[in-house]
Design a protein around this motif. Structure first.
Motif, mmCIF file in Angstrom:
data_model
loop_
_atom_site.group_PDB
_atom_site.id
_atom_site.type_symbol
_atom_site.label_atom_id
_atom_site.label_comp_id
_atom_site.label_asym_id
_atom_site.label_seq_id
_atom_site.Cartn_x
_atom_site.Cartn_y
_atom_site.Cartn_z
ATOM 1 N N TYR A 210 0.354 21.746 -54.231
ATOM 2 C CA TYR A 210 0.812 21.636 -55.623
ATOM 3 C C TYR A 210 1.468 20.284 -55.896
ATOM 4 O O TYR A 210 1.236 19.660 -56.936
ATOM 5 N N GLY A 211 2.313 19.821 -54.986
ATOM 6 C CA GLY A 211 3.000 18.550 -55.188
ATOM 7 C C GLY A 211 2.040 17.384 -55.288
ATOM 8 O O GLY A 211 2.218 16.479 -56.115
ATOM 9 N N ILE A 212 1.013 17.384 -54.444
ATOM 10 C CA ILE A 212 0.014 16.316 -54.481
ATOM 11 C C ILE A 212 -0.709 16.333 -55.826
ATOM 12 O O ILE A 212 -0.916 15.293 -56.457
ATOM 13 N N TRP A 213 -1.090 17.547 -56.287
ATOM 14 C CA TRP A 213 -1.768 17.651 -57.576
ATOM 15 C C TRP A 213 -0.862 17.204 -58.717
ATOM 16 O O TRP A 213 -1.293 16.471 -59.613
ATOM 17 N N PHE A 214 0.398 17.618 -58.705
ATOM 18 C CA PHE A 214 1.303 17.299 -59.804
ATOM 19 C C PHE A 214 1.450 15.788 -59.962
ATOM 20 O O PHE A 214 1.347 15.249 -61.075
ATOM 21 N N VAL A 215 1.704 15.085 -58.867
ATOM 22 C CA VAL A 215 1.902 13.632 -58.948
ATOM 23 C C VAL A 215 0.599 12.930 -59.327
ATOM 24 O O VAL A 215 0.590 12.006 -60.147
ATOM 25 N N ASP A 216 -0.519 13.380 -58.746
ATOM 26 C CA ASP A 216 -1.792 12.733 -59.066
ATOM 27 C C ASP A 216 -2.158 12.949 -60.532
ATOM 28 O O ASP A 216 -2.628 12.020 -61.203
ATOM 29 N N SER A 217 -1.939 14.140 -61.051
ATOM 30 C CA SER A 217 -2.263 14.405 -62.452
ATOM 31 C C SER A 217 -1.305 13.695 -63.397
ATOM 32 O O SER A 217 -1.688 13.297 -64.502
ATOM 33 N N MET A 218 -0.081 13.501 -62.973
ATOM 34 C CA MET A 218 0.884 12.773 -63.779
ATOM 35 C C MET A 218 0.497 11.304 -63.883
ATOM 36 O O MET A 218 0.575 10.695 -64.954
ATOM 37 N N ASP A 219 0.015 10.744 -62.767
ATOM 38 C CA ASP A 219 -0.372 9.334 -62.750
ATOM 39 C C ASP A 219 -1.753 9.096 -63.338
ATOM 40 O O ASP A 219 -2.016 8.035 -63.912
ATOM 41 N N TYR B 54 4.527 8.356 -49.283
ATOM 42 C CA TYR B 54 5.741 7.645 -49.676
ATOM 43 C C TYR B 54 5.847 7.600 -51.199
ATOM 44 O O TYR B 54 6.907 7.822 -51.779
ATOM 45 N N ARG B 55 4.736 7.301 -51.836
ATOM 46 C CA ARG B 55 4.728 7.180 -53.292
ATOM 47 C C ARG B 55 5.047 8.514 -53.966
ATOM 48 O O ARG B 55 5.817 8.577 -54.924
ATOM 49 N N ARG B 56 4.480 9.583 -53.450
ATOM 50 C CA ARG B 56 4.738 10.887 -54.045
ATOM 51 C C ARG B 56 6.210 11.269 -53.912
ATOM 52 O O ARG B 56 6.788 11.887 -54.812
ATOM 53 N N ALA B 57 6.830 10.910 -52.791
ATOM 54 C CA ALA B 57 8.248 11.217 -52.589
ATOM 55 C C ALA B 57 9.121 10.465 -53.595
ATOM 56 O O ALA B 57 10.128 10.999 -54.082
ATOM 57 N N ILE B 58 8.748 9.227 -53.916
ATOM 58 C CA ILE B 58 9.487 8.470 -54.921
ATOM 59 C C ILE B 58 9.296 9.085 -56.296
ATOM 60 O O ILE B 58 10.232 9.247 -57.080
ATOM 61 N N LYS B 59 8.062 9.459 -56.601
ATOM 62 C CA LYS B 59 7.738 9.965 -57.924
ATOM 63 C C LYS B 59 8.450 11.277 -58.248
ATOM 64 O O LYS B 59 8.742 11.556 -59.411
ATOM 65 N N VAL B 60 8.695 12.099 -57.246
ATOM 66 C CA VAL B 60 9.378 13.361 -57.530
ATOM 67 C C VAL B 60 10.828 13.108 -57.920
ATOM 68 O O VAL B 60 11.416 13.862 -58.694
ATOM 69 N N ALA B 61 11.415 12.020 -57.411
ATOM 70 C CA ALA B 61 12.794 11.680 -57.756
ATOM 71 C C ALA B 61 12.871 10.903 -59.060
ATOM 72 O O ALA B 61 13.841 11.009 -59.807
ATOM 73 N N ASN B 62 11.831 10.126 -59.348
ATOM 74 C CA ASN B 62 11.838 9.279 -60.544
ATOM 75 C C ASN B 62 10.399 9.102 -61.009
ATOM 76 O O ASN B 62 9.678 8.223 -60.534
ATOM 77 N N GLN B 63 9.973 9.950 -61.932
ATOM 78 C CA GLN B 63 8.586 9.934 -62.368
ATOM 79 C C GLN B 63 8.207 8.649 -63.085
ATOM 80 O O GLN B 63 7.033 8.278 -63.135
ATOM 81 N N ALA B 64 9.191 7.952 -63.663
ATOM 82 C CA ALA B 64 8.896 6.746 -64.436
ATOM 83 C C ALA B 64 8.814 5.483 -63.583
ATOM 84 O O ALA B 64 8.366 4.442 -64.065
#
Length: 316
Positions: free
Chosen positions: A205-214, A159-169
């Motif tokens: 890739y999506g899991i890595w991108f959000v985890d590395s961003m956070d 759920y969190r990753r889906a939110i983050k792709v729409a709004n990273q902040a």
């Protein structure tokens, strides 16, 4: 906005998403009290109700707008004249586009200070399947997304990753019936973060991108390997490019590119749209393109490769 005289706190969410409960709790907190008048604008009637007499004791006045066509600049201006509020709190109707209110002309000095989206975790997947565009319209400008009624069985990291792709902040918070949940992101990552080279499969890739961003500190100084498509933004120096993937935020026509700036001696040989297989070291540093610190990749090995069968990024 530095010229905001009357801050607006906008709380959105679908019916029975917990907006009223959230606002009743917030308005009752000492930290949220002010000496001046608070204007509470209600755009939706749910099962929970407000005690208007108790609110009056806190210098809170209530206005109700039942129809979307009644939410106009003229109506807001009349509220400004009548109440002279020091701030505005709005419980927004989940079936109305938040972007429409964001773009609406407001009384002089009024401005959105904070946007919060409330989500009922028990109905989240249903709304995402049937009303995704409306939900994403809420989330895009939110400073905070609060999932309530969560259970340990819910796939909360997804759920969190889906939110983050729409709004990273956006800050994403999960609450069960007892309050905020902790340690929900200790789920095992689908790649070995301690490996000499962290192998990121296309589906991860999506899991890595959000985890590395956070959590950039987890990856700084480490080496990653993945496949991505090349983006070359206008004005970027010749030795830089952005490898990334595309994620669907709402529909096939509403996507976003997820990638980090990468420096490589091979960059001048790449064309926008090329697919590359790259191995890069991760750094965390200031870049003017980010306007802040962020992940920067330094790639010694870059090879043009065949496109992936499915370019889209997923977050499950």
């Amino acid at each position: 906005m530095d010229d905001i005289r009357v801050p607006i706190y906008l709380v959105s969410g679908f019916l029975e998403s917990g907006k009223t409960t959230f606002l009743r709790f917030t308005l009752d907190q000492d930290y949220f009290r002010i000496d001046g008048k608070t204007l509470l604008i209600l755009c939706e009637e749910g099962e929970e109700e407000y005690d208007t007499k108790a609110l009056a004791l806190k210098n809170v006045v209530v206005e109700v707008i039942e129809k979307e066509e009644d939410l106009t600049p003229e109506r807001l201006t009349s509220m400004e004249i009548i109440h002279r509020p020091e701030r505005v709190v709005m419980e927004y109707n989940g079936m109305w586009l938040v972007s429409k209110f964001e773009e609406m002309e407001k009384p002089e000095g009024w401005g959105i200070e904070q946007e919060i989206t409330c989500v009922d975790a028990t109905t989240y997947q249903m709304y995402m399947a049937n009303m995704k565009s409306l939900f994403m319209d809420m989330v895009r400008g939110s400073d905070m997304v609060v999932f309530n009624r969560c259970t340990a069985e819910d796939p909360l990291p997804a759920y969190r990753r889906a939110i983050k792709v729409a709004n990273q902040a956006a800050e994403v918070i999960f609450e069960d019936e007892e309050g905020e949940m902790e340690d929900i992101f200790q789920d095992e990552l689908p790649f070995d973060i301690e490996a000499p080279i962290i192998e990121i499969r296309p589906e991860d890739y999506g899991i890595w991108f959000v985890d590395s961003m956070d959590h950039p500190e987890k990856y700084t100084g480490k080496t990653v390997h993945f496949q991505a498509r090349v983006m070359k933004p206008r004005g970027m120096a010749s030795k830089f490019f952005v490898p990334g993937r595309t994620a669907m935020t709402c529909c096939a026509d509403d996507t976003t590119f997820l990638g980090y700036i990468c420096k490589s001696a091979y960059a001048p040989k790449l064309n926008a749209g090329d697919w590359v297989d790259l191995t890069a070291k991760v750094a965390f540093e200031y870049r003017s393109e980010y306007r802040e610190e962020g992940i920067v990749l330094y790639a010694d090995e870059v090879q043009v490769c065949e496109p992936l069968e499915d370019e889209m990024v997923y977050f499950n």
